[in-house]
Design a protein around this motif. Structure first.
Motif, PDB file in Angstrom:
ATOM      1  N   PRO A   5       6.096   6.367  -4.371  1.00 43.07           N
ATOM      2  CA  PRO A   5       4.935   6.091  -5.230  1.00 43.07           C
ATOM      3  C   PRO A   5       4.238   4.800  -4.810  1.00 43.07           C
ATOM      4  CG  PRO A   5       6.998   5.596  -6.366  1.00 43.07           C
ATOM      5  CD  PRO A   5       7.363   6.213  -5.066  1.00 43.07           C
ATOM      6  N   THR A   6       2.923   4.755  -5.015  1.00 44.81           N
ATOM      7  CA  THR A   6       2.206   3.518  -4.718  1.00 44.81           C
ATOM      8  C   THR A   6       2.483   2.517  -5.837  1.00 44.81           C
ATOM      9  OG1 THR A   6       0.310   4.243  -5.970  1.00 44.81           O
ATOM     10  CG2 THR A   6       0.310   4.767  -3.593  1.00 44.81           C
ATOM     11  N   ILE A  10       2.959   2.925 -10.253  1.00 45.45           N
ATOM     12  CA  ILE A  10       4.166   2.614 -11.047  1.00 45.45           C
ATOM     13  C   ILE A  10       3.931   1.482 -12.054  1.00 45.45           C
ATOM     14  CG2 ILE A  10       5.770   3.452  -9.279  1.00 45.45           C
ATOM     15  CD1 ILE A  10       6.373   0.590  -8.497  1.00 45.45           C
ATOM     16  N   LEU A  11       2.801   0.798 -11.926  1.00 47.11           N
ATOM     17  CA  LEU A  11       2.582  -0.373 -12.788  1.00 47.11           C
ATOM     18  C   LEU A  11       2.498  -0.033 -14.271  1.00 47.11           C
ATOM     19  CD1 LEU A  11       0.106  -2.743 -10.898  1.00 47.11           C
ATOM     20  CD2 LEU A  11       2.454  -3.206 -11.642  1.00 47.11           C
ATOM     21  N   TYR A  48      12.429   1.819  -8.521  1.00 46.44           N
ATOM     22  CA  TYR A  48      11.203   1.135  -8.084  1.00 46.44           C
ATOM     23  C   TYR A  48      11.463  -0.263  -7.533  1.00 46.44           C
ATOM     24  CZ  TYR A  48       8.832   4.833 -10.691  1.00 46.44           C
ATOM     25  OH  TYR A  48       8.394   6.031 -11.155  1.00 46.44           O
ATOM     26  N   GLY A  49      12.724  -0.605  -7.384  1.00 45.59           N
ATOM     27  CA  GLY A  49      13.048  -1.908  -6.778  1.00 45.59           C
ATOM     28  C   GLY A  49      12.724  -3.081  -7.676  1.00 45.59           C
ATOM     29  N   ASN A 435      -3.848  -7.168  -8.704  1.00 44.67           N
ATOM     30  CA  ASN A 435      -5.330  -7.179  -8.777  1.00 44.67           C
ATOM     31  C   ASN A 435      -5.976  -5.988  -8.072  1.00 44.67           C
ATOM     32  OD1 ASN A 435      -5.224  -9.539 -10.202  1.00 44.67           O
ATOM     33  ND2 ASN A 435      -5.198 -10.807  -8.341  1.00 44.67           N
ATOM     34  N   GLU A 436      -5.127  -5.106  -7.478  1.00 44.30           N
ATOM     35  CA  GLU A 436      -5.684  -3.972  -6.702  1.00 44.30           C
ATOM     36  C   GLU A 436      -6.539  -3.065  -7.585  1.00 44.30           C
ATOM     37  OE1 GLU A 436      -2.343  -1.973  -4.935  1.00 44.30           O
ATOM     38  OE2 GLU A 436      -2.308  -3.393  -3.265  1.00 44.30           O
TER      39      GLU A 436
END
Ligand SMILES: Cc1ncc(COP(=O)(O)O)c(C=O)c1O
Length: 436
Positions: A5-6, A10-11, A48-49, A435-436
């Motif tokens: 997953p990007t 996952i945020l 997700y580390g 901030n992406e």
């Protein structure tokens, strides 16, 4: 969710939006089934580390180390996650003391200290520690946790009161909760607030006892209370003070006497407890007191002394030798190196515009604030080769996430520069992702 997953995807998942406090009091009639929401959340964080805990060492925990992360990834690099503040675990004479004790006694401590768990090594350690603390008596426990918990449940009864600094270690909080419902917290390092709490208790209750609890150096904040003022306040209200010196004893102060030595309070505090798991390169803990009957009382009623197997002879031998080094000129020079390393690391962070909490001590807490930023930084640190522990809510207040760097006297100036550089880069990467 896709296999890779990007970060953007996952945020918004539970791994980033939920915290441990949400799972503490699960509802449901089945005791073990209701553990599942926590389990699922934790598994997602591991995937997700973002669970930089419960890692396992593949090498000795020296200034560089290799660990396996909870998700199986290898983390390798400079190590600021060991509590071996003076680097004594790798000292020749400590290793020789361990080998000697192993040869003489074997690996087992036979029984709890109240049965056959003492040895001439543990007796010698008690005597040397009592001299170091300038107290008449010392009682040993198998861990620092056992010392804090055992001292409180050993002494405090349900009608008594415990007044704790709000940032006290879990062993102290859980000891207070187990001993009495009458426990209250005072604002961190705020003697005036402690005074208010004591005054309120004594206005209603002059029949039962009060224990006040604080620490020499707080492990999340690297700051200290005014121990003299707290002790005086306790006397005024017929209360007794307990100071936990787990992080400062041996690592600071004249001859390694920690905050008590630095504040001129050695031998003058009612009760002192500590842990050997930091500077003394072993497990174990102690309670120091001027009063033989306190030692007897806690040895009988503090369950973790009487009903847990004693410190092993190897541990006693190691701590005894560590204490010898701590008190020696070599100890002074290790503390000087440690302080120089601590100052270098704090200065490097501050030059990057980061806030280091508290005062110089082997714990350098560097503020990140937002929990999502901290979790992304932890991921990046693993990838970039820096081992430092993340601290998040509820271990610290909401929005006050931080990384705790534990500095060793054996770190080199180059390793400190490397750590500061990797931290800077990892934090920048994490900010860019947010901030992406
Ligand atoms: C302030 C404090 N007290 C007590 C303990 C417990 O010591 P141990 O880990 O040796 O059981 C710790 C451990 O982290 C601590 O930080």
């Amino acid at each position: 969710m896709s296999p890779n997953p990007t970060i953007a995807s996952i945020l918004e998942t539970d791994a980033f939006t939920k915290h441990l406090g949400m799972f503490t009091h699960p509802k449901g009639a089945h005791l073990t089934e209701r553990t599942r929401p926590l389990g699922a959340w934790l598994e997602q964080r591991i995937e997700y580390g973002t669970w930089p805990y419960s890692r396992s060492l593949e090498t000795s925990p020296a200034t560089e180390a290799r660990l396996t992360s909870s998700n199986g990834a290898i983390v390798e690099g400079v190590n600021f996650g060991s509590q071996d503040y003076l680097g004594l675990a790798s000292h020749d004479s400590i290793q020789e003391a361990a080998i000697r004790a192993l040869a003489d006694f074997g690996p087992h401590s036979a029984a709890s200290a109240i049965l056959q768990g003492n040895s001439n090594l543990s007796r010698s350690l008690e005597a040397a520690l009592a001299e170091h603390m300038q107290t008449e008596h010392v009682l040993l426990f198998p861990t620092g946790w056992a010392a804090g918990f055992g001292a409180i449940v050993g002494l405090v009864r349900p009608n008594d009161h415990v007044v704790l600094d709000q940032n006290s270690h879990a062993c102290l909080m859980q000891g207070a909760r187990a001993a009495t419902d009458k426990h209250v917290f005072f604002r961190h390092n705020d003697v005036a607030d402690a005074r208010r709490k004591l005054s309120k208790i004594r206005a209603k209750d002059t029949d039962n006892a009060i224990l006040v609890v604080t620490e020499g150096i707080f492990s999340m904040d690297s700051d200290s209370p005014d121990i003299f003022a707290l002790q005086e306040t306790c006397r005024e209200f017929n209360a007794v003070l307990l100071v936990d010196v787990a992080h400062d004893l041996g690592a600071s102060g004249p001859r390694g006497t920690g905050q008590l030595g630095l504040q001129g309070m050695l031998g003058k505090v009612d009760l002192v407890m500590g842990a050997f798991s930091k500077t003394f390169s072993s497990n174990g803990g102690f309670l120091a007191t001027q009063d033989a009957s306190v030692r007897h009382f806690v040895s009988i009623y503090g369950g973790s002394h009487a009903f847990s197997n004693a410190l092993s002879p190897v541990q006693s031998g190691v701590v005894r030798e560590a204490l010898r080094i701590v008190r020696s000129p070599e100890g002074e020079s290790l503390r000087a190196r440690s302080l120089s390393n601590i100052r270098q690391l704090r200065a490097a962070f501050e030059a990057d515009g980061l806030e280091c909490y508290g005062q110089p001590s082997p714990i350098v807490p560097v503020g990140v604030g937002d929990e999502r930023l901290a979790k992304l930084t932890a991921r990046a640190l693993e990838a970039n080769g820096l081992i430092a522990n993340m601290v998040e809510y509820p271990a610290v207040a909401r929005g006050r996430a931080r990384f705790r760097f534990q500095v060793m006297a054996t770190h080199t100036p180059e390793q400190i520069d490397t750590a500061a550089g990797i931290f800077r880069r990892s934090l920048a990467e994490a900010r860019a992702h947010l901030n992406e």
